[in-house]
Design an enzyme around this catalytic site. Sequence first.
Site, PDB file in Angstrom:
ATOM      1  N   CYS A 104      13.097  65.518   6.082  1.00  0.00           N
ATOM      2  CA  CYS A 104      13.104  65.212   7.517  1.00  0.00           C
ATOM      3  C   CYS A 104      13.342  63.734   7.811  1.00  0.00           C
ATOM      4  CB  CYS A 104      11.808  65.694   8.150  1.00  0.00           C
ATOM      5  SG  CYS A 104      11.583  67.487   8.028  1.00  0.00           S
ATOM      6  N   LYS A 139       9.585  71.291  16.421  1.00  0.00           N
ATOM      7  CA  LYS A 139      10.940  71.517  15.930  1.00  0.00           C
ATOM      8  C   LYS A 139      10.932  72.510  14.776  1.00  0.00           C
ATOM      9  CE  LYS A 139      10.997  67.440  12.842  1.00  0.00           C
ATOM     10  NZ  LYS A 139      11.316  68.034  11.543  1.00  0.00           N
ATOM     11  N   ASP A 198       6.372  64.332  11.484  1.00  0.00           N
ATOM     12  CA  ASP A 198       5.758  65.510  10.856  1.00  0.00           C
ATOM     13  C   ASP A 198       4.506  65.229  10.021  1.00  0.00           C
ATOM     14  OD1 ASP A 198       8.056  66.539  11.977  1.00  0.00           O
ATOM     15  OD2 ASP A 198       9.003  67.083  10.086  1.00  0.00           O
TER      16      ASP A 198
END
Length: 203
Positions: free
Chosen positions: A120, A82, A22
């Site tokens: 995450c 996602k 990310d």
Amino acid sequence: MAALARSLGRIRRHNTAFLLCDMQEKFKPSICHFPEITAVGKRMVEAAKHLDIPLIATEQYPEGLGATVSELNVPHAKFFAKKIFTMLTPEVNNYLETLEKEQNRNLASVVLFGIETQVCVSQTALDFLELGLDVHVVADGCSSRSMADRMLAFERLRQSGAFITTSEAVLFELLGSSSHPKFKEVQALVRGPVPDSKLVSNL
């Protein structure tokens, strides 16, 4: 000699994957030391290319949070969008299973870097640990909006069995020797100035 019961966390090129979590445009202003972890991320993604290590990259809700930062040149990565926090989506899991079959890779370890450490990155690490894999979290390649969250996340991951390491430690372990055919290329990646972010102090 009897085998050790706990894993030593050895990293081998043939059974390792790199996970880029990310690293997106919209996070730039809010993440502590974003330029420094981007520099480390660049080192890792380039090394993956030189060493022929699978690179998986995720983007959290890219429609709203943007694409992976342009500083990271990752055409060799397999990208997944996602909305859940972990990188281990069903699509990523299916891809890893296909990779194991097609490339005859018996995946034993993952090397994880990106953001945010307490969300995450942590949830990804725990999911892969639960699968029985060794998880190596690159401390100088992970950050958060809050350093307190980041440091406590590392402590929790250590308690759960993850290995907290650095980019240089990972890369030289993968090389194993100066006689490795890609030694010069990887050495060039770590020769430059080390990002002075204090990201590995007090670990």
